[in-house]
Motif scaffolding. Structure first.
Motif, mmCIF file in Angstrom:
data_model
loop_
_atom_site.group_PDB
_atom_site.id
_atom_site.type_symbol
_atom_site.label_atom_id
_atom_site.label_comp_id
_atom_site.label_asym_id
_atom_site.label_seq_id
_atom_site.Cartn_x
_atom_site.Cartn_y
_atom_site.Cartn_z
ATOM 1 N N SER A 128 0.832 -1.208 0.000
ATOM 2 C CA SER A 128 0.000 0.000 0.000
ATOM 3 C C SER A 128 0.868 1.260 0.000
ATOM 4 O O SER A 128 0.575 2.223 -0.709
ATOM 5 C CB SER A 128 -0.980 -0.001 1.175
ATOM 6 O OG SER A 128 -0.290 0.015 2.396
ATOM 7 N N ARG A 129 1.970 1.242 0.775
ATOM 8 C CA ARG A 129 2.859 2.406 0.805
ATOM 9 C C ARG A 129 3.522 2.613 -0.551
ATOM 10 O O ARG A 129 3.666 3.740 -1.018
ATOM 11 C CB ARG A 129 3.921 2.237 1.892
ATOM 12 C CG ARG A 129 4.724 3.512 2.146
ATOM 13 C CD ARG A 129 5.804 3.325 3.183
ATOM 14 N NE ARG A 129 5.269 2.968 4.480
ATOM 15 C CZ ARG A 129 6.026 2.595 5.503
ATOM 16 N NH1 ARG A 129 7.341 2.491 5.363
ATOM 17 N NH2 ARG A 129 5.482 2.281 6.660
ATOM 18 N N LEU A 130 3.902 1.515 -1.199
ATOM 19 C CA LEU A 130 4.513 1.600 -2.516
ATOM 20 C C LEU A 130 3.533 2.177 -3.531
ATOM 21 O O LEU A 130 3.893 3.025 -4.355
ATOM 22 C CB LEU A 130 5.004 0.217 -2.966
ATOM 23 C CG LEU A 130 5.759 0.157 -4.281
ATOM 24 C CD1 LEU A 130 7.000 1.047 -4.261
ATOM 25 C CD2 LEU A 130 6.159 -1.277 -4.598
ATOM 26 N N SER A 131 2.291 1.750 -3.458
ATOM 27 C CA SER A 131 1.268 2.266 -4.367
ATOM 28 C C SER A 131 1.085 3.778 -4.176
ATOM 29 O O SER A 131 1.040 4.537 -5.152
ATOM 30 C CB SER A 131 -0.052 1.532 -4.117
ATOM 31 O OG SER A 131 -1.070 2.091 -4.898
ATOM 32 N N ARG A 132 1.011 4.213 -2.924
ATOM 33 C CA ARG A 132 0.852 5.655 -2.647
ATOM 34 C C ARG A 132 2.103 6.430 -3.069
ATOM 35 O O ARG A 132 2.007 7.551 -3.591
ATOM 36 C CB ARG A 132 0.563 5.879 -1.160
ATOM 37 C CG ARG A 132 -0.816 5.396 -0.734
ATOM 38 C CD ARG A 132 -1.202 5.883 0.654
ATOM 39 N NE ARG A 132 -0.245 5.537 1.693
ATOM 40 C CZ ARG A 132 -0.274 4.430 2.425
ATOM 41 N NH1 ARG A 132 -1.242 3.541 2.239
ATOM 42 N NH2 ARG A 132 0.637 4.209 3.350
ATOM 43 N N ALA A 133 3.274 5.836 -2.857
ATOM 44 C CA ALA A 133 4.525 6.498 -3.233
ATOM 45 C C ALA A 133 4.624 6.658 -4.746
ATOM 46 O O ALA A 133 5.024 7.713 -5.245
ATOM 47 C CB ALA A 133 5.723 5.702 -2.712
ATOM 48 N N ARG A 134 4.245 5.619 -5.479
ATOM 49 C CA ARG A 134 4.267 5.703 -6.950
ATOM 50 C C ARG A 134 3.324 6.795 -7.435
ATOM 51 O O ARG A 134 3.648 7.555 -8.349
ATOM 52 C CB ARG A 134 3.867 4.353 -7.553
ATOM 53 C CG ARG A 134 4.951 3.311 -7.491
ATOM 54 C CD ARG A 134 4.448 1.964 -7.961
ATOM 55 N NE ARG A 134 5.496 0.962 -8.038
ATOM 56 C CZ ARG A 134 5.278 -0.337 -7.975
ATOM 57 N NH1 ARG A 134 4.043 -0.808 -7.821
ATOM 58 N NH2 ARG A 134 6.282 -1.182 -8.050
ATOM 59 N N GLN A 135 2.131 6.864 -6.826
ATOM 60 C CA GLN A 135 1.146 7.873 -7.217
ATOM 61 C C GLN A 135 1.671 9.277 -6.922
ATOM 62 O O GLN A 135 1.544 10.185 -7.744
ATOM 63 C CB GLN A 135 -0.191 7.633 -6.490
ATOM 64 C CG GLN A 135 -1.304 8.564 -6.924
ATOM 65 C CD GLN A 135 -1.633 8.470 -8.405
ATOM 66 O OE1 GLN A 135 -1.614 7.388 -8.989
ATOM 67 N NE2 GLN A 135 -1.897 9.600 -9.024
#
Length: 199
Positions: free
Chosen positions: A171-178
């Motif tokens: 989830s953190r990776l997804s938010r970071a990519r966004q």
């Protein structure tokens, strides 16, 4: 853990400096790259990579092999960079480029003999722009993007390094990519605006 790492670690624990120097040579590029991507400049990356290896050497007797040696090294490197970033947040900084004082007509220039990021890494302008955007992200987002996208670590390894669950990593990776995507989009808009005005 690869057999070579295991043997070098065991020899290093017994005080074999040559074995530890060999470990440093094996991992110095990866440690430096993590530090560079987290700190955003070569001078800090070089200093913090050295600090990381000092901490690795000091902590080596406590390495039990529960995780791979590379995971353990990455964990120490990330923590060294985190500590430095926290220190900087507590210290006030003054910009040499600050012209807010109207009575101050002094110009400050600091020359550096170090080549810039483009020269050292032979990267394109696009990569320099991406690094610039990466530097503006929160520490948590920058760490996870560096580990996954640049170091290409597995999700499980990232979870172990950060001490969090697999779900948190994803989830953190997804938010970071966004967040990075949004910053890059804004930067691209700014870059393309003068071209539109010129027409």
């Amino acid at each position: 853990m690869p057999l070579e790492d295991q043997l070098l670690v065991e020899r290093s624990k017994k005080g074999d400096r040559e074995a530890f120097e060999h470990l440093v040579r094996l991992y110095e590029n990866k440690v430096y790259t993590i530090a560079y991507r987290l700190m955003g400049n070569h001078a800090d990356a070089s200093d913090l990579a050295q600090d990381a290896f000092i901490k690795i050497y000091q902590a080596l007797p406590n390495f039990r092999g529960d995780s791979s040696f590379s995971t353990w090294i990455y964990h120490i490197t990330v923590n060294v960079c985190r500590d430095e970033l926290r220190k900087r947040q507590r210290r006030p900084t003054v910009s040499l480029d600050d012209n807010s004082n109207e009575n101050n007509n002094n110009t400050y220039e600091i020359r550096s003999n170090d080549p810039g990021p483009e020269e050292m890494l032979d990267r394109s302008e696009t990569q320099a722009m991406i690094q610039s955007c990466l530097n503006t992200l929160s520490d948590d987002y920058r760490e996870i993007l560096v580990m996954r996208e640049i170091q290409e670590l597995a999700y499980e390894e990232i979870a172990e390094i950060l001490g969090c669950s697999l779900g948190t990593v994803k989830s953190r990776l997804s938010r970071a990519r966004q967040a990075l995507k949004e910053k890059i989009s804004k930067k691209m808009e700014l870059i393309s605006q003068p071209k539109r005005l010129a027409k």
